[in-house]
Design a protein around this motif. Structure first.
Motif, PDB file in Angstrom:
ATOM      1  N   GLY A  99      35.510 -48.567  22.906  1.00  0.00           N
ATOM      2  CA  GLY A  99      35.118 -48.333  21.522  1.00  0.00           C
ATOM      3  C   GLY A  99      34.713 -46.904  21.233  1.00  0.00           C
ATOM      4  O   GLY A  99      35.397 -45.956  21.597  1.00  0.00           O
ATOM      5  N   GLU A 100      33.569 -46.755  20.566  1.00  0.00           N
ATOM      6  CA  GLU A 100      33.101 -45.462  20.086  1.00  0.00           C
ATOM      7  C   GLU A 100      32.335 -44.669  21.146  1.00  0.00           C
ATOM      8  O   GLU A 100      31.803 -43.608  20.863  1.00  0.00           O
ATOM      9  CB  GLU A 100      32.231 -45.666  18.846  1.00  0.00           C
ATOM     10  N   CYS A 101      32.278 -45.161  22.356  1.00  0.00           N
ATOM     11  CA  CYS A 101      31.665 -44.464  23.478  1.00  0.00           C
ATOM     12  C   CYS A 101      32.790 -43.698  24.174  1.00  0.00           C
ATOM     13  O   CYS A 101      33.659 -44.305  24.791  1.00  0.00           O
ATOM     14  CB  CYS A 101      31.030 -45.480  24.418  1.00  0.00           C
ATOM     15  N   VAL A 102      32.802 -42.384  24.047  1.00  0.00           N
ATOM     16  CA  VAL A 102      33.929 -41.575  24.512  1.00  0.00           C
ATOM     17  C   VAL A 102      33.642 -41.022  25.902  1.00  0.00           C
ATOM     18  O   VAL A 102      32.647 -40.325  26.106  1.00  0.00           O
ATOM     19  CB  VAL A 102      34.216 -40.423  23.527  1.00  0.00           C
ATOM     20  N   ARG A 103      34.532 -41.326  26.856  1.00  0.00           N
ATOM     21  CA  ARG A 103      34.393 -40.865  28.229  1.00  0.00           C
ATOM     22  C   ARG A 103      35.465 -39.821  28.533  1.00  0.00           C
ATOM     23  O   ARG A 103      36.639 -40.054  28.272  1.00  0.00           O
ATOM     24  CB  ARG A 103      34.527 -42.034  29.194  1.00  0.00           C
ATOM     25  N   LYS A 104      35.042 -38.700  29.118  1.00  0.00           N
ATOM     26  CA  LYS A 104      35.959 -37.643  29.546  1.00  0.00           C
ATOM     27  C   LYS A 104      35.615 -37.295  30.985  1.00  0.00           C
ATOM     28  O   LYS A 104      34.478 -36.940  31.280  1.00  0.00           O
ATOM     29  CB  LYS A 104      35.819 -36.409  28.658  1.00  0.00           C
ATOM     30  N   SER A 105      36.581 -37.395  31.880  1.00  0.00           N
ATOM     31  CA  SER A 105      36.277 -37.176  33.290  1.00  0.00           C
ATOM     32  C   SER A 105      36.415 -35.717  33.693  1.00  0.00           C
ATOM     33  O   SER A 105      37.296 -34.997  33.231  1.00  0.00           O
ATOM     34  CB  SER A 105      37.161 -38.057  34.172  1.00  0.00           C
ATOM     35  N   GLY A 106      35.517 -35.312  34.577  1.00  0.00           N
ATOM     36  CA  GLY A 106      35.565 -33.998  35.184  1.00  0.00           C
ATOM     37  C   GLY A 106      36.072 -34.091  36.610  1.00  0.00           C
ATOM     38  O   GLY A 106      36.829 -33.250  37.077  1.00  0.00           O
ATOM     39  N   VAL A 107      35.653 -35.143  37.315  1.00  0.00           N
ATOM     40  CA  VAL A 107      36.118 -35.433  38.668  1.00  0.00           C
ATOM     41  C   VAL A 107      36.523 -36.900  38.680  1.00  0.00           C
ATOM     42  O   VAL A 107      35.698 -37.779  38.461  1.00  0.00           O
ATOM     43  CB  VAL A 107      35.000 -35.190  39.712  1.00  0.00           C
ATOM     44  N   SER A 108      37.810 -37.151  38.920  1.00  0.00           N
ATOM     45  CA  SER A 108      38.272 -38.537  38.924  1.00  0.00           C
ATOM     46  C   SER A 108      39.658 -38.633  39.543  1.00  0.00           C
ATOM     47  O   SER A 108      40.364 -37.629  39.652  1.00  0.00           O
ATOM     48  CB  SER A 108      38.323 -39.087  37.501  1.00  0.00           C
ATOM     49  N   PRO A 109      40.050 -39.850  39.921  1.00  0.00           N
ATOM     50  CA  PRO A 109      41.406 -40.035  40.439  1.00  0.00           C
ATOM     51  C   PRO A 109      42.495 -39.685  39.409  1.00  0.00           C
ATOM     52  O   PRO A 109      43.626 -39.444  39.784  1.00  0.00           O
ATOM     53  CB  PRO A 109      41.451 -41.531  40.786  1.00  0.00           C
ATOM     54  N   GLN A 110      42.140 -39.653  38.115  1.00  0.00           N
ATOM     55  CA  GLN A 110      43.127 -39.362  37.087  1.00  0.00           C
ATOM     56  C   GLN A 110      43.665 -37.935  37.182  1.00  0.00           C
ATOM     57  O   GLN A 110      44.789 -37.675  36.784  1.00  0.00           O
ATOM     58  CB  GLN A 110      42.557 -39.585  35.677  1.00  0.00           C
ATOM     59  N   HIS A 111      42.857 -36.979  37.689  1.00  0.00           N
ATOM     60  CA  HIS A 111      43.340 -35.599  37.683  1.00  0.00           C
ATOM     61  C   HIS A 111      42.826 -34.714  38.821  1.00  0.00           C
ATOM     62  O   HIS A 111      42.944 -33.496  38.754  1.00  0.00           O
ATOM     63  CB  HIS A 111      43.040 -34.942  36.321  1.00  0.00           C
ATOM     64  N   THR A 112      42.234 -35.314  39.843  1.00  0.00           N
ATOM     65  CA  THR A 112      41.825 -34.564  41.037  1.00  0.00           C
ATOM     66  C   THR A 112      42.208 -35.403  42.263  1.00  0.00           C
ATOM     67  O   THR A 112      42.610 -36.560  42.121  1.00  0.00           O
ATOM     68  CB  THR A 112      40.307 -34.300  41.059  1.00  0.00           C
ATOM     69  N   PRO A 113      42.040 -34.866  43.454  1.00  0.00           N
ATOM     70  CA  PRO A 113      42.316 -35.669  44.652  1.00  0.00           C
ATOM     71  C   PRO A 113      41.261 -36.742  44.936  1.00  0.00           C
ATOM     72  O   PRO A 113      41.351 -37.446  45.937  1.00  0.00           O
ATOM     73  CB  PRO A 113      42.324 -34.623  45.782  1.00  0.00           C
ATOM     74  N   ALA A 114      40.246 -36.880  44.069  1.00  0.00           N
ATOM     75  CA  ALA A 114      39.181 -37.869  44.283  1.00  0.00           C
ATOM     76  C   ALA A 114      39.761 -39.277  44.399  1.00  0.00           C
ATOM     77  O   ALA A 114      40.669 -39.643  43.658  1.00  0.00           O
ATOM     78  CB  ALA A 114      38.182 -37.825  43.136  1.00  0.00           C
ATOM     79  N   THR A 115      39.225 -40.055  45.320  1.00  0.00           N
ATOM     80  CA  THR A 115      39.689 -41.438  45.485  1.00  0.00           C
ATOM     81  C   THR A 115      38.559 -42.456  45.398  1.00  0.00           C
ATOM     82  O   THR A 115      38.822 -43.648  45.283  1.00  0.00           O
ATOM     83  CB  THR A 115      40.391 -41.623  46.849  1.00  0.00           C
ATOM     84  N   LYS A 116      37.300 -42.008  45.438  1.00  0.00           N
ATOM     85  CA  LYS A 116      36.182 -42.942  45.492  1.00  0.00           C
ATOM     86  C   LYS A 116      35.051 -42.585  44.543  1.00  0.00           C
ATOM     87  O   LYS A 116      33.920 -43.019  44.729  1.00  0.00           O
ATOM     88  CB  LYS A 116      35.638 -43.026  46.920  1.00  0.00           C
ATOM     89  N   ILE A 117      35.356 -41.774  43.514  1.00  0.00           N
ATOM     90  CA  ILE A 117      34.308 -41.382  42.584  1.00  0.00           C
ATOM     91  C   ILE A 117      34.915 -41.065  41.222  1.00  0.00           C
ATOM     92  O   ILE A 117      36.041 -40.569  41.127  1.00  0.00           O
ATOM     93  CB  ILE A 117      33.516 -40.166  43.106  1.00  0.00           C
ATOM     94  N   TRP A 118      34.170 -41.401  40.181  1.00  0.00           N
ATOM     95  CA  TRP A 118      34.478 -40.973  38.809  1.00  0.00           C
ATOM     96  C   TRP A 118      33.206 -40.315  38.294  1.00  0.00           C
ATOM     97  O   TRP A 118      32.122 -40.886  38.352  1.00  0.00           O
ATOM     98  CB  TRP A 118      34.843 -42.165  37.924  1.00  0.00           C
ATOM     99  N   PHE A 119      33.338 -39.076  37.776  1.00  0.00           N
ATOM    100  CA  PHE A 119      32.183 -38.323  37.298  1.00  0.00           C
ATOM    101  C   PHE A 119      32.601 -37.636  36.007  1.00  0.00           C
ATOM    102  O   PHE A 119      33.598 -36.906  35.980  1.00  0.00           O
ATOM    103  CB  PHE A 119      31.763 -37.298  38.349  1.00  0.00           C
ATOM    104  N   GLY A 120      31.890 -37.931  34.934  1.00  0.00           N
ATOM    105  CA  GLY A 120      32.314 -37.366  33.668  1.00  0.00           C
ATOM    106  C   GLY A 120      31.223 -37.281  32.622  1.00  0.00           C
ATOM    107  O   GLY A 120      30.069 -37.616  32.867  1.00  0.00           O
ATOM    108  N   ARG A 121      31.668 -36.851  31.449  1.00  0.00           N
ATOM    109  CA  ARG A 121      30.798 -36.674  30.280  1.00  0.00           C
ATOM    110  C   ARG A 121      31.050 -37.834  29.326  1.00  0.00           C
ATOM    111  O   ARG A 121      32.195 -38.146  29.006  1.00  0.00           O
ATOM    112  CB  ARG A 121      31.140 -35.346  29.605  1.00  0.00           C
ATOM    113  N   VAL A 122      29.978 -38.444  28.880  1.00  0.00           N
ATOM    114  CA  VAL A 122      30.072 -39.569  27.954  1.00  0.00           C
ATOM    115  C   VAL A 122      29.311 -39.175  26.691  1.00  0.00           C
ATOM    116  O   VAL A 122      28.228 -38.598  26.766  1.00  0.00           O
ATOM    117  CB  VAL A 122      29.462 -40.850  28.561  1.00  0.00           C
TER     118      VAL A 122
END
Length: 141
Positions: free
Chosen positions: A23-46
């Protein structure tokens, strides 16, 4: 040559928006499997705009930690979302796996911004919505 993993910097204007949302809670990742080699963590701005909230949801098996950078947030949980905790700038919060909750910006004039970290990824299962009136003290902008 081996496939060596090296540090990756995500610049402020390059946060990834392809992560799951609620919904209206917007998440943007800084470190995540979506765009870094990370495989076990999601870290972002909400962020939640003034008076905005997420629908009820949970993060599957993920453990979630949050840190409020700016604003007054509230997390509703429990039976019929009758329980809640408030968070302010400088507060940390932990949300257990599979816990249905609603994330709310309690201000109708200021943005709520927080950093969120979860493992292993930003898994989101959206649940049936509840009316605004069911959330004690909540009002839209």
């Amino acid at each position: 040559m081996t496939d060596q993993v090296v540090p990756v910097v995500t610049r402020a204007g390059e946060l990834d928006e392809t992560t799951l949302q609620s919904g209206e809670c917007v998440r943007k990742s800084g470190v995540s499997p979506q765009h870094t080699p990370a495989t076990k963590i999601w870290f972002g701005r909400v962020s939640n705009e003034p008076g905005h909230r997420s629908p009820p949801h949970h993060h599957e098996e993920c453990e979630t930690g949050g840190y409020v950078l700016k604003g007054h947030g509230r997390i509703y949980f429990g039976e019929d979302y009758k329980e809640f905790i408030d968070m302010y700038e400088g507060d940390f919060v932990f949300v257990p796996p599979f816990m249905p909750h609603v994330e709310v910006n309690m201000s109708t004039t200021e943005e709520l911004v927080w950093l969120t970290c979860r493992t292993p990824d930003n898994l989101v299962t959206n649940l049936p919505d509840v009316p605004d009136e069911a959330l004690e003290g909540y009002r839209r902008a």
